[in-house]
Write a protein that holds these residues in place. Structure first.
Motif, PDB file in Angstrom:
ATOM      1  N   VAL A  43       0.924   5.643  -5.376  1.00  0.00           N
ATOM      2  CA  VAL A  43       1.686   4.447  -4.734  1.00  0.00           C
ATOM      3  C   VAL A  43       0.513   4.362  -3.348  1.00  0.00           C
ATOM      4  N   ILE A  44       0.176   3.106  -3.327  1.00  0.00           N
ATOM      5  CA  ILE A  44      -0.963   2.741  -2.081  1.00  0.00           C
ATOM      6  C   ILE A  44      -0.300   1.370  -1.598  1.00  0.00           C
ATOM      7  N   GLN A  45      -0.057   1.762  -0.287  1.00  0.00           N
ATOM      8  CA  GLN A  45       0.442   0.833   0.630  1.00  0.00           C
ATOM      9  C   GLN A  45      -0.232   0.790   2.116  1.00  0.00           C
ATOM     10  N   ALA A  46      -0.083  -0.153   2.787  1.00  0.00           N
ATOM     11  CA  ALA A  46      -0.468  -0.575   4.275  1.00  0.00           C
ATOM     12  C   ALA A  46       0.483   0.261   4.891  1.00  0.00           C
ATOM     13  N   PHE A  47      -0.121   0.897   6.155  1.00  0.00           N
ATOM     14  CA  PHE A  47       1.087   1.197   7.176  1.00  0.00           C
ATOM     15  C   PHE A  47       2.110   0.524   7.461  1.00  0.00           C
ATOM     16  N   SER A  48       3.091   1.001   8.063  1.00  0.00           N
ATOM     17  CA  SER A  48       4.354   0.180   8.512  1.00  0.00           C
ATOM     18  C   SER A  48       3.801   0.049   9.960  1.00  0.00           C
ATOM     19  N   PRO A  49       4.522  -1.261  10.489  1.00  0.00           N
ATOM     20  CA  PRO A  49       4.203  -1.392  11.935  1.00  0.00           C
ATOM     21  C   PRO A  49       4.483  -0.188  12.752  1.00  0.00           C
ATOM     22  N   GLU A  50       5.530   0.465  12.593  1.00  0.00           N
ATOM     23  CA  GLU A  50       5.875   1.714  13.105  1.00  0.00           C
ATOM     24  C   GLU A  50       4.809   2.569  13.203  1.00  0.00           C
ATOM     25  N   MET A  51       4.298   2.697  12.130  1.00  0.00           N
ATOM     26  CA  MET A  51       3.024   4.067  12.023  1.00  0.00           C
ATOM     27  C   MET A  51       1.845   3.488  12.751  1.00  0.00           C
ATOM     28  N   LEU A  52       1.660   2.237  12.933  1.00  0.00           N
ATOM     29  CA  LEU A  52       0.714   1.479  13.607  1.00  0.00           C
ATOM     30  C   LEU A  52       0.645   1.720  15.053  1.00  0.00           C
ATOM     31  N   SER A  53       1.981   1.404  15.316  1.00  0.00           N
ATOM     32  CA  SER A  53       2.345   1.320  16.811  1.00  0.00           C
ATOM     33  C   SER A  53       1.830   2.702  17.598  1.00  0.00           C
ATOM     34  N   LEU A  57      -4.318   1.994  20.992  1.00  0.00           N
ATOM     35  CA  LEU A  57      -4.611   0.542  20.991  1.00  0.00           C
ATOM     36  C   LEU A  57      -5.684  -0.060  20.066  1.00  0.00           C
ATOM     37  N   GLY A  58      -6.711   0.392  20.515  1.00  0.00           N
ATOM     38  CA  GLY A  58      -7.932  -0.032  19.762  1.00  0.00           C
ATOM     39  C   GLY A  58      -7.872  -0.008  18.062  1.00  0.00           C
ATOM     40  N   SER A  61      -6.107  -2.325  14.800  1.00  0.00           N
ATOM     41  CA  SER A  61      -6.320  -3.763  14.079  1.00  0.00           C
ATOM     42  C   SER A  61      -7.325  -3.022  12.892  1.00  0.00           C
ATOM     43  N   TRP A  62      -7.396  -1.719  12.781  1.00  0.00           N
ATOM     44  CA  TRP A  62      -8.499  -1.407  11.701  1.00  0.00           C
ATOM     45  C   TRP A  62      -7.401  -1.241  10.303  1.00  0.00           C
ATOM     46  N   VAL A  63      -8.082  -1.199   9.368  1.00  0.00           N
ATOM     47  CA  VAL A  63      -7.311  -1.185   7.957  1.00  0.00           C
ATOM     48  C   VAL A  63      -6.643   0.092   7.822  1.00  0.00           C
ATOM     49  N   TRP A  64      -5.182   0.464   7.924  1.00  0.00           N
ATOM     50  CA  TRP A  64      -4.721   1.797   7.496  1.00  0.00           C
ATOM     51  C   TRP A  64      -4.072   1.543   6.295  1.00  0.00           C
TER      52      TRP A  64
END
Lengths: 111, 165
Positions: A43-53, A57-58, A61-64
């Motif tokens: 299963v491949i998916q984007a990071f959740s907002p919580e994981m990105l937070s 900061l810089g 915006s990268w693709v995780w």
């Protein structure tokens, strides 16, 4: 108390994923790259907002991406893979074999 | 082509410090250094200062003989997250003056400075990653040559005294 096997949670959500793994080795002082193609179910998916937070900061915006799979990939932390024509770097590999799965965190590699 | 000086220096330090193949490499190759705490050595070429350039004619083989002599400057980076770099940095100097180093200079006919310049602590460059990092600049004297075909005069035409042609 045994660890719960949660790999069945992936059933029905998995899809075939094809990647090319780039492994760097040093041969006579020079970097040698070996590219290996492999396919597995996951299963491949984007990071959740919580994981990105929690990322700096810089880097938000990268693709995780995160991959959950029952397959133990040859690639490990710091290796690069090519997925859908883009190169990603494996930032984390969580070995959850005792729970029946592996988790990878990828970030788009800049070159 | 002769073995590159930077690779010979790598051989010398690798042998002198008994480093594994993947622990010492050439600078600027987009290499993703493994995220462990061990010792790494990186060798980079900085500059080359020529002090002689010669072009002579080999009349036996009718070849152009070119040679250039250079003083080459290299920087050796030694780094680690654990204390290895701090504890083993002096081994760079020892490796440069080892018997193996002298044999390599004989084999490849070049001269390596027995001791480089000042060893500098540049750990501060790594900021929060708390990396132990030191650099040493060293010099090498080396010549490169090349023989190639060239145009030459082996026949002379004298003008006809009557026609002038």
């Amino acid at each position: 108390m045994p660890l719960p096997i949660v790999s069945t949670a992936l059933d029905g959500w998995e899809s075939p994923i094809t990647i090319s793994t780039i492994v760097q080795t040093i041969v006579d002082g020079r970097v040698s790259e070996v590219i290996t193609n492999s396919s597995f179910q996951g299963v491949i998916q984007a990071f959740s907002p919580e994981m990105l937070s929690v990322k700096p900061l810089g880097e938000r915006s990268w693709v995780w991406l995160q991959i959950h799979t029952k397959t133990n990939l040859v690639a490990g932390t710091n290796d690069r893979i090519i997925y859908n024509g883009k190169t990603f770097k494996i930032m984390e590999k969580y070995d959850r074999a005792l729970n029946g799965y592996y988790e990878y965190h990828l970030v788009e590699d800049y070159v | 082509m002769a073995r590159e000086t930077v690779l010979i220096i790598r051989d010398i330090i690798k042998t002198g410090m008994a480093l594994a193949e993947d622990r010492i490499f050439i600078y600027n190759q987009d290499y993703k250094i493994p995220p462990d705490r061990g010792l790494f050595v990186v060798i980079q070429h900085n500059s080359s200062q020529p002090y002689s350039s010669i072009n002579t004619f080999d009349s036996v083989n009718n070849k152009e003989k070119l040679s250039v002599s250079l003083r080459e400057e290299y920087t050796i980076n030694i780094m680690s997250r654990n204390p290895d770099a701090m504890q083993r940095k002096e081994e760079i100097y020892l490796a440069l003056n080892s018997d193996y180093a002298r044999n390599q200079q004989g084999t490849y006919q070049f001269k390596l400075a027995w001791f480089g310049q000042r060893l500098i602590n540049v750990s501060a460059l790594e900021g929060g990653s708390i990396l132990n990092r030191f650099v040493i600049d060293i010099s090498a004297l080396r010549s490169y040559d090349k023989n190639s075909d060239t145009l030459y005069y082996d026949d002379f035409t004298y003008p006809d005294p009557i026609s002038g042609l």
